[in-house]
Scaffold this active site. Structure first.
Site, PDB file in Angstrom:
ATOM      1  N   CYS A  47     -15.739   4.626   0.103  1.00  0.00           N
ATOM      2  CA  CYS A  47     -15.879   3.428   0.938  1.00  0.00           C
ATOM      3  C   CYS A  47     -16.227   3.812   2.368  1.00  0.00           C
ATOM      4  O   CYS A  47     -15.648   4.742   2.936  1.00  0.00           O
ATOM      5  CB  CYS A  47     -14.577   2.623   0.908  1.00  0.00           C
ATOM      6  SG  CYS A  47     -14.615   1.126   1.925  1.00  0.00           S
ATOM      7  N   CYS A 354       8.867  -0.761  -8.538  1.00  0.00           N
ATOM      8  CA  CYS A 354       7.727  -0.462  -7.668  1.00  0.00           C
ATOM      9  C   CYS A 354       8.146   0.419  -6.497  1.00  0.00           C
ATOM     10  O   CYS A 354       7.388   0.585  -5.541  1.00  0.00           O
ATOM     11  CB  CYS A 354       7.093  -1.756  -7.149  1.00  0.00           C
ATOM     12  SG  CYS A 354       8.215  -2.788  -6.184  1.00  0.00           S
TER      13      CYS A 354
END
Length: 397
Positions: A47, A354
């Site tokens: 990117c 998480c």
């Protein structure tokens, strides 16, 4: 020359003598004058915004290094609790362009609109023109918002943007001041219809107001369409969700009576066949109502209770009824509920997390009470980030 041998928890490379080297990976070398020589695992970032944008951290690490990094994060969390590392299965990575939800920000200074993510370790915004994280339909919708925000976001104002790829298309929530005029109201309808949004809502600080919804917005979980409330939790990628569901179902095995604690919209509760009976507990009212409705319409044997498991965790006499208990708490973990699970005489616990730190903390409580941790499966739903999800199977005979 010093060799980079591992990645630290924040993603920096580390040499044998403990020197931290930013933007390096194992098998890179750092010279005495600070020059970095890339090794076989150092790849070109994909990117143009990388190194400035805070959305990604490790685009220069190849898949092997990144998988090892996520696995090591879990092992290190266990070491911090003075525990041996568990059996760690091979990490699963969601592919690029697979994120189905995103939080962005937009700021208008004069006539210039900036829309994107925060810069690394900053509150400044990066104006993005590409994002290899997002599903391409989600990214297109974010770019479509530019013209709308250019006109309707007041100068020197900030908009918080939450977008989700639902069954019907893009669900968008804008947290921002918005004019209460006929022209503005008509503009929302025209924009959402033209761009094919499934729903567009505004929150000016007084709660979410749906301004456009062509039909009921749903997300399919376990082949069941579930109404999608605003701010509802959803796994970041469909690929990651499917991996977590597969591992949970494998761990649950032939258990018939199952509890799903912190059930959310029913990611796991709705994934089981109709021969299983599931008790689902969740603290968010809108998620509870959506799951109740979806389970009833699908004919699933799911009993749903609105219950704050931090303030009112299930007690031992409630827990002993279940053959298997699934937990999927937020990042804070499930300390209060784990204390009651630890004292059970036997059973099976499938813990989805998480946060490696709170997972290891809660695992320590279970292990000290005689539970056995059989394996942990790392799941990377946030490509090139420091975040890792995991599923672990505990049993007690």
């Amino acid at each position: 020359m010093k060799k980079i041998i591992r990645l630290a928890s924040k993603g920096d490379g580390v040499t044998e003598d403990g020197q931290f080297v930013p933007n390096s990976v194992p098998d890179d070398y750092i010279s005495d004058d600070g020059k970095l020589e890339f090794g076989a695992h150092h790849i070109e970032p994909v990117c143009r915004h990388f190194s400035v944008c805070g959305g990604c951290r490790l685009q220069y690490a190849d898949e092997e290094v990144y998988k090892n990094f996520l696995t090591d994060r879990i092992a290190e969390a266990f070491h911090q609790q003075a525990l041996s590392a568990p059996v760690l299965k091979t990490a699963h990575l969601s592919p690029p362009y697979s994120r189905r939800r995103v939080a962005l920000r937009a700021f208008k200074a004069g006539k210039k609109l900036t829309l994107g993510y925060n810069k690394t370790s900053s509150h400044q915004l990066v104006d993005i023109v590409e994002c290899p994280l997002l599903d391409k339909n989600l990214f297109k919708a974010a770019m479509d918002l530019r013209s709308f925000l250019q006109k309707w976001l007041a100068p020197r104002s900030l908009a918080q943007i939450e977008m989700t790829l639902a069954d019907q298309g893009i669900d968008c929530l804008l947290v921002m001041p918005f004019p209460e005029t006929l022209e503005a109201t008509e503009a929302i309808t025209a924009f959402a219809a033209e761009k094919g949004f499934a729903r567009l809502s505004i929150d000016q600080g007084y709660g979410v107001e749906t301004r456009w919804e062509s039909e009921r917005v749903t997300v399919t979980l376990g082949a069941v369409p579930v109404t999608l409330p605003a701010h509802a939790f959803l796994q970041a990628t469909k690929d990651g969700e499917q991996t977590l569901v597969h591992m949970v179902k494998e761990a649950v095995g032939d258990a018939h009576f199952v509890a799903d604690l912190f059930s959310g919209l029913g990611t796991f509760a709705l994934s089981f066949e109709k021969d299983k009976r599931v008790y689902a507990a969740e603290g968010m009212r809108d998620a509870v109502l959506a799951l109740k409705q979806a389970a009833a319409l699908a004919g699933k044997a799911v009993f749903v209770e609105h219950r704050d498991l931090f303030r009112r965790p299930l007690q031992k006499d409630e827990l002993v009824r279940f053959e298997c208990i699934i937990l999927d708490p937020p990042r804070a973990g499930a300390k209060e509920q784990i204390a009651n699970l630890a004292i059970l005489p036997n059973g099976r616990i499938v813990y989805v997390s998480c946060n490696p730190a709170t997972f290891a903390r809660d695992a320590k409580t279970l292990l000290e009470a005689g539970w056995v941790l059989h394996w942990v499966k790392p799941v990377g739903q946030f490509p090139w980030s420091l975040h890792v999800e995991m599923v672990g199977l505990f049993t007690k005979m």
